[in-house]
Motif scaffolding. Structure first.
Motif, PDB file in Angstrom:
ATOM      1  N   SER A  11      -4.020 -10.027  -0.871  1.00  0.00           N
ATOM      2  CA  SER A  11      -2.667  -9.549  -1.131  1.00  0.00           C
ATOM      3  C   SER A  11      -1.982 -10.511  -2.089  1.00  0.00           C
ATOM      4  CB  SER A  11      -1.870  -9.491   0.169  1.00  0.00           C
ATOM      5  OG  SER A  11      -2.433  -8.552   1.046  1.00  0.00           O
ATOM      6  N   ASP A  38      -8.803  -2.589  -7.904  1.00  0.00           N
ATOM      7  CA  ASP A  38      -7.436  -3.083  -8.043  1.00  0.00           C
ATOM      8  C   ASP A  38      -6.593  -2.482  -6.914  1.00  0.00           C
ATOM      9  OD1 ASP A  38      -4.885  -3.825  -8.750  1.00  0.00           O
ATOM     10  OD2 ASP A  38      -5.106  -3.256 -10.858  1.00  0.00           O
ATOM     11  N   TYR A  39      -6.233  -3.321  -5.957  1.00  0.00           N
ATOM     12  CA  TYR A  39      -5.491  -2.872  -4.781  1.00  0.00           C
ATOM     13  C   TYR A  39      -3.977  -3.085  -4.907  1.00  0.00           C
ATOM     14  CZ  TYR A  39     -10.100  -3.158  -2.503  1.00  0.00           C
ATOM     15  OH  TYR A  39     -11.415  -3.020  -2.160  1.00  0.00           O
ATOM     16  N   ARG A  40      -3.494  -3.511  -6.057  1.00  0.00           N
ATOM     17  CA  ARG A  40      -2.085  -3.888  -6.163  1.00  0.00           C
ATOM     18  C   ARG A  40      -1.133  -2.761  -5.778  1.00  0.00           C
ATOM     19  NH1 ARG A  40      -2.564  -6.921 -11.863  1.00  0.00           N
ATOM     20  NH2 ARG A  40      -3.850  -5.073 -12.156  1.00  0.00           N
ATOM     21  N   THR A  41      -1.419  -1.519  -6.160  1.00  0.00           N
ATOM     22  CA  THR A  41      -0.520  -0.426  -5.747  1.00  0.00           C
ATOM     23  C   THR A  41      -0.660  -0.141  -4.252  1.00  0.00           C
ATOM     24  OG1 THR A  41      -2.137   1.252  -6.394  1.00  0.00           O
ATOM     25  CG2 THR A  41      -0.470   0.649  -8.032  1.00  0.00           C
ATOM     26  N   ASP A  42      -1.862  -0.359  -3.699  1.00  0.00           N
ATOM     27  CA  ASP A  42      -2.061  -0.166  -2.258  1.00  0.00           C
ATOM     28  C   ASP A  42      -1.272  -1.178  -1.444  1.00  0.00           C
ATOM     29  OD1 ASP A  42      -3.957   1.849  -2.852  1.00  0.00           O
ATOM     30  OD2 ASP A  42      -5.567   0.365  -2.964  1.00  0.00           O
ATOM     31  N   ASP A  43      -0.974  -2.330  -2.046  1.00  0.00           N
ATOM     32  CA  ASP A  43      -0.303  -3.406  -1.325  1.00  0.00           C
ATOM     33  C   ASP A  43       1.218  -3.239  -1.264  1.00  0.00           C
ATOM     34  OD1 ASP A  43      -2.738  -4.568  -0.838  1.00  0.00           O
ATOM     35  OD2 ASP A  43      -2.566  -6.070  -2.425  1.00  0.00           O
ATOM     36  N   LEU A  44       1.759  -2.272  -1.990  1.00  0.00           N
ATOM     37  CA  LEU A  44       3.208  -2.104  -2.041  1.00  0.00           C
ATOM     38  C   LEU A  44       3.856  -1.852  -0.677  1.00  0.00           C
ATOM     39  CD1 LEU A  44       3.559  -0.116  -5.385  1.00  0.00           C
ATOM     40  CD2 LEU A  44       3.973  -2.570  -4.977  1.00  0.00           C
ATOM     41  N   SER A  50      -0.853  -1.627   3.945  1.00  0.00           N
ATOM     42  CA  SER A  50      -1.834  -1.621   2.855  1.00  0.00           C
ATOM     43  C   SER A  50      -3.273  -1.502   3.346  1.00  0.00           C
ATOM     44  CB  SER A  50      -1.698  -2.893   2.015  1.00  0.00           C
ATOM     45  OG  SER A  50      -2.127  -4.030   2.732  1.00  0.00           O
ATOM     46  N   ARG A  54      -6.283   0.481   1.241  1.00  0.00           N
ATOM     47  CA  ARG A  54      -7.330  -0.390   0.702  1.00  0.00           C
ATOM     48  C   ARG A  54      -8.709   0.046   1.196  1.00  0.00           C
ATOM     49  NH1 ARG A  54      -7.215  -6.095  -0.527  1.00  0.00           N
ATOM     50  NH2 ARG A  54      -5.308  -6.665  -1.599  1.00  0.00           N
ATOM     51  N   ARG A  57      -9.802   3.117  -0.648  1.00  0.00           N
ATOM     52  CA  ARG A  57     -10.240   2.808  -2.021  1.00  0.00           C
ATOM     53  C   ARG A  57     -11.632   2.158  -2.004  1.00  0.00           C
ATOM     54  NH1 ARG A  57      -7.409   2.698  -6.575  1.00  0.00           N
ATOM     55  NH2 ARG A  57      -5.424   2.655  -5.443  1.00  0.00           N
TER      56      ARG A  57
END
Length: 173
Positions: A11, A38-44, A50, A54, A57
């Motif tokens: 994260s 790329d998990y950045r949008t999942d971490d929002l 998240s 994740r 994905r």
């Protein structure tokens, strides 16, 4: 080509994070194919929110492959790699700074039985205190390396790469 490795970042990080980038470059030098979701949008949605996106994905990435991959993760990436191994066959798990649980998430950390695994953790990890992973590794009799480092494991990169090389060699044997 030796096989496929999927490296999952933590994260507050991204697919170009230091540890996953160094490990990907090393694995590629040995003939492995790598990918870094790329998990950045999942971490929002925050930590607990998240986990499921994740895992979805990561499982989707696994489903595109012809053979079970090696999963490599750091922190939240370790957590979801372990849980993904419960849903899909994987060739191995190389997990760094693994949280034993994510506050607010319904399930504690776990890995599929019989999957070759190595856990690597820092004694001074104040984000994911070592007690949780020590207890988990002890219950499951999994190899665990604990070093004098913090959550980022920045002082241990060379040793992590060395252990990763040994881990991959063991899988190929």
């Amino acid at each position: 080509m030796r096989g496929q490795i999927i490296l999952s970042h933590g994260s507050d990080s991204g697919p170009d994070a230091t540890k996953v980038s160094v490990l990907a470059a090393f694995a590629e030098s040995l003939g492995w194919k790598t990918q870094r979701p790329d998990y950045r949008t999942d971490d929002l949605p925050g930590y607990a929110g998240s986990v499921d996106p994740r895992i979805q994905r990561l499982v989707a990435a696994i489903d595109t492959l012809d053979t079970p991959p090696v999963l490599v993760g750091s922190s939240m990436g370790s957590f979801v790699s372990g849980l993904a191994s419960l849903q899909r066959p994987v060739a191995g798990l190389f997990l760094l700074a693994t949280p034993s649980e994510i506050p607010g998430y319904r399930q504690a950390f776990d890995v599929a039985e019989g999957v070759p695994s190595l856990l690597y953790h820092g004694w001074r990890d104040d984000i994911c205190p070592p007690e949780g992973v020590l207890a988990f590794a002890g219950r499951r009799r999994l190899p665990l390396i604990v070093v004098d480092d913090d959550h980022r494991l920045s002082d241990s990169i060379d040793r992590i790469v060395e252990q990763f090389g040994l881990f991959l060699t063991g899988l190929a044997a």
